[in-house]
Design a protein around this motif. Structure first.
Motif, PDB file in Angstrom:
ATOM      1  N   SER A 123      -8.150  10.810   8.439  1.00 53.83           N
ATOM      2  CA  SER A 123      -8.143  10.457   9.859  1.00 53.83           C
ATOM      3  C   SER A 123      -8.054  11.748  10.663  1.00 53.83           C
ATOM      4  O   SER A 123      -7.550  12.759  10.204  1.00 53.83           O
ATOM      5  N   GLY A 124      -8.604  11.712  11.861  1.00 56.55           N
ATOM      6  CA  GLY A 124      -8.566  12.893  12.713  1.00 56.55           C
ATOM      7  C   GLY A 124      -9.861  13.041  13.463  1.00 56.55           C
ATOM      8  O   GLY A 124     -10.862  12.392  13.164  1.00 56.55           O
ATOM      9  N   ALA A 125      -9.859  13.922  14.441  1.00 53.07           N
ATOM     10  CA  ALA A 125     -11.020  14.089  15.311  1.00 53.07           C
ATOM     11  C   ALA A 125     -12.186  14.755  14.593  1.00 53.07           C
ATOM     12  O   ALA A 125     -13.316  14.337  14.721  1.00 53.07           O
ATOM     13  N   SER A 126     -11.932  15.803  13.822  1.00 54.58           N
ATOM     14  CA  SER A 126     -13.008  16.543  13.164  1.00 54.58           C
ATOM     15  C   SER A 126     -12.853  16.424  11.661  1.00 54.58           C
ATOM     16  O   SER A 126     -12.043  17.123  11.057  1.00 54.58           O
ATOM     17  N   THR A 127     -13.618  15.510  11.049  1.00 58.16           N
ATOM     18  CA  THR A 127     -13.474  15.274   9.611  1.00 58.16           C
ATOM     19  C   THR A 127     -14.677  15.737   8.811  1.00 58.16           C
ATOM     20  O   THR A 127     -14.643  15.714   7.596  1.00 58.16           O
ATOM     21  N   TYR A 128     -15.762  16.184   9.480  1.00 59.92           N
ATOM     22  CA  TYR A 128     -16.962  16.584   8.758  1.00 59.92           C
ATOM     23  C   TYR A 128     -16.628  17.715   7.792  1.00 59.92           C
ATOM     24  O   TYR A 128     -16.069  18.728   8.164  1.00 59.92           O
ATOM     25  N   GLY A 129     -16.965  17.527   6.531  1.00 62.39           N
ATOM     26  CA  GLY A 129     -16.707  18.542   5.528  1.00 62.39           C
ATOM     27  C   GLY A 129     -15.293  18.518   4.972  1.00 62.39           C
ATOM     28  O   GLY A 129     -14.964  19.280   4.076  1.00 62.39           O
ATOM     29  N   ARG A 130     -14.432  17.657   5.506  1.00 58.42           N
ATOM     30  CA  ARG A 130     -13.051  17.574   5.041  1.00 58.42           C
ATOM     31  C   ARG A 130     -12.824  16.326   4.184  1.00 58.42           C
ATOM     32  O   ARG A 130     -11.693  16.054   3.786  1.00 58.42           O
ATOM     33  N   GLU A 131     -13.858  15.572   3.930  1.00 55.35           N
ATOM     34  CA  GLU A 131     -13.713  14.385   3.101  1.00 55.35           C
ATOM     35  C   GLU A 131     -13.337  14.816   1.682  1.00 55.35           C
ATOM     36  O   GLU A 131     -13.631  15.913   1.250  1.00 55.35           O
ATOM     37  N   THR A 132     -12.694  13.899   0.992  1.00 58.79           N
ATOM     38  CA  THR A 132     -12.460  14.099  -0.430  1.00 58.79           C
ATOM     39  C   THR A 132     -13.609  13.398  -1.144  1.00 58.79           C
ATOM     40  O   THR A 132     -13.795  12.190  -0.998  1.00 58.79           O
ATOM     41  N   VAL A 133     -14.406  14.171  -1.856  1.00 58.59           N
ATOM     42  CA  VAL A 133     -15.580  13.637  -2.534  1.00 58.59           C
ATOM     43  C   VAL A 133     -15.336  13.684  -4.035  1.00 58.59           C
ATOM     44  O   VAL A 133     -15.021  14.739  -4.586  1.00 58.59           O
ATOM     45  N   THR A 134     -15.459  12.538  -4.669  1.00 53.66           N
ATOM     46  CA  THR A 134     -15.347  12.453  -6.121  1.00 53.66           C
ATOM     47  C   THR A 134     -16.719  12.116  -6.667  1.00 53.66           C
ATOM     48  O   THR A 134     -17.271  11.051  -6.381  1.00 53.66           O
ATOM     49  N   PHE A 135     -17.292  13.043  -7.416  1.00 54.34           N
ATOM     50  CA  PHE A 135     -18.617  12.819  -7.986  1.00 54.34           C
ATOM     51  C   PHE A 135     -18.465  11.948  -9.231  1.00 54.34           C
ATOM     52  O   PHE A 135     -17.679  12.244 -10.125  1.00 54.34           O
ATOM     53  N   LEU A 136     -19.199  10.842  -9.270  1.00 52.44           N
ATOM     54  CA  LEU A 136     -19.007   9.809 -10.285  1.00 52.44           C
ATOM     55  C   LEU A 136     -19.898   9.986 -11.514  1.00 52.44           C
ATOM     56  O   LEU A 136     -19.721   9.291 -12.505  1.00 52.44           O
ATOM     57  N   TYR A 137     -20.870  10.865 -11.454  1.00 53.87           N
ATOM     58  CA  TYR A 137     -21.798  11.104 -12.572  1.00 53.87           C
ATOM     59  C   TYR A 137     -22.490   9.818 -13.006  1.00 53.87           C
ATOM     60  O   TYR A 137     -22.661   9.555 -14.186  1.00 53.87           O
ATOM     61  N   ALA A 143     -31.804   6.528  -1.656  1.00 51.04           N
ATOM     62  CA  ALA A 143     -31.636   7.940  -1.339  1.00 51.04           C
ATOM     63  C   ALA A 143     -30.191   8.217  -0.957  1.00 51.04           C
ATOM     64  O   ALA A 143     -29.505   7.364  -0.402  1.00 51.04           O
ATOM     65  N   CYS A 144     -29.736   9.403  -1.235  1.00 52.04           N
ATOM     66  CA  CYS A 144     -28.391   9.808  -0.827  1.00 52.04           C
ATOM     67  C   CYS A 144     -28.384   9.962   0.690  1.00 52.04           C
ATOM     68  O   CYS A 144     -29.273  10.607   1.245  1.00 52.04           O
ATOM     69  N   PRO A 145     -27.424   9.366   1.378  1.00 54.26           N
ATOM     70  CA  PRO A 145     -27.445   9.407   2.837  1.00 54.26           C
ATOM     71  C   PRO A 145     -27.187  10.782   3.431  1.00 54.26           C
ATOM     72  O   PRO A 145     -27.585  11.051   4.555  1.00 54.26           O
ATOM     73  N   ARG A 146     -26.521  11.668   2.692  1.00 47.54           N
ATOM     74  CA  ARG A 146     -26.287  13.021   3.202  1.00 47.54           C
ATOM     75  C   ARG A 146     -25.874  13.934   2.067  1.00 47.54           C
ATOM     76  O   ARG A 146     -25.610  13.486   0.960  1.00 47.54           O
ATOM     77  N   SER A 147     -25.808  15.207   2.361  1.00 47.40           N
ATOM     78  CA  SER A 147     -25.382  16.190   1.368  1.00 47.40           C
ATOM     79  C   SER A 147     -23.890  16.449   1.505  1.00 47.40           C
ATOM     80  O   SER A 147     -23.304  16.239   2.568  1.00 47.40           O
ATOM     81  N   TYR A 148     -23.298  16.940   0.440  1.00 47.52           N
ATOM     82  CA  TYR A 148     -21.879  17.255   0.433  1.00 47.52           C
ATOM     83  C   TYR A 148     -21.651  18.708   0.036  1.00 47.52           C
ATOM     84  O   TYR A 148     -20.724  19.043  -0.700  1.00 47.52           O
ATOM     85  N   GLY A 149     -22.507  19.580   0.541  1.00 45.32           N
ATOM     86  CA  GLY A 149     -22.427  20.989   0.204  1.00 45.32           C
ATOM     87  C   GLY A 149     -21.122  21.644   0.602  1.00 45.32           C
ATOM     88  O   GLY A 149     -20.578  22.474  -0.134  1.00 45.32           O
TER      89      GLY A 149
END
Length: 199
Positions: A123-137, A143-149
């Motif tokens: 939660s918060g105003a600026s979360t872009y790039g701060r998500e916790t991403v778990t790659f599931l393999y 198509a993937c909706p966005r990149s997680y670079g």
């Protein structure tokens, strides 16, 4: 592919269609002694594939066009993908060029898939790039909706200040792309951005 190269296939039973050739273009290498950059080697190998591949071949291309500017790389990747589709060549084509997936989303000769991940947004105003991403393999449809670079940069240990700066720039570029597409209303842009972040 394993059966075609004579390897043991770990399955009780499988069916396969014979291929006349398997072409694979992955990884990065150059031939500086021969005056060839990494990008030139990549395109030379791709050109050889396009000249030889038939409807009975399998072509595997990974991240074609990444060695040049985004516009040129996207254009080359799109043209190569279209050539292989028109030739009815069996192809596995991995890319981060979302435009390529968009161009073929309704093509009945193309099946889109992406590597799945679970995204937890703080939660918060600026979360872009701060998500916790778990790659599931796992392979997921569409198509993937966005990149997680930026998230990968954080996992790789880049300093947090660099990740925050990169996330801000990525959000700015993403917003600009939406404005170019005619999604000018701020609330509509935010709706599209939120929707695109759901995997």
């Amino acid at each position: 592919i394993m059966a075609h190269v004579g390897a043991d296939v770990p399955a009780a039973k499988f069916e396969m269609t014979a291929m006349d050739a398997v072409f694979v273009r992955m990884g990065a290498k150059d031939n500086l002694a021969g005056g060839q950059s990494t990008f030139m080697v990549e395109l030379s190998e791709t050109g050889a594939m396009l000249r030889r591949a038939t409807a009975n071949s399998l072509v595997v291309l990974d991240e074609l066009g990444r060695g040049t500017a985004t516009a040129d790389g996207t254009a080359i990747a799109c043209a190569v993908a279209s050539h292989l589709i028109d030739a009815r060549c069996r192809t596995l084509f991995s890319t981060h060029y979302h435009r390529l997936a968009d161009d073929h989303a309704r093509d009945s000769n193309v099946t889109l898939a992406h590597m799945g991940c679970r995204v937890e947004t703080p939660s918060g105003a600026s979360t872009y790039g701060r998500e916790t991403v778990t790659f599931l393999y796992t392979l997921a449809s569409g198509a993937c909706p966005r990149s997680y670079g930026v998230n990968v940069a954080r996992l790789a240990g880049l300093p947090e200040s660099v990740c925050i700066a990169a996330a801000a720039r990525a959000a700015h570029l993403e917003k600009g792309q939406l404005e170019k597409l005619g999604v000018a209303d701020a609330s509509a842009r935010e709706t599209v951005i939120r929707a695109s972040r759901d995997v």
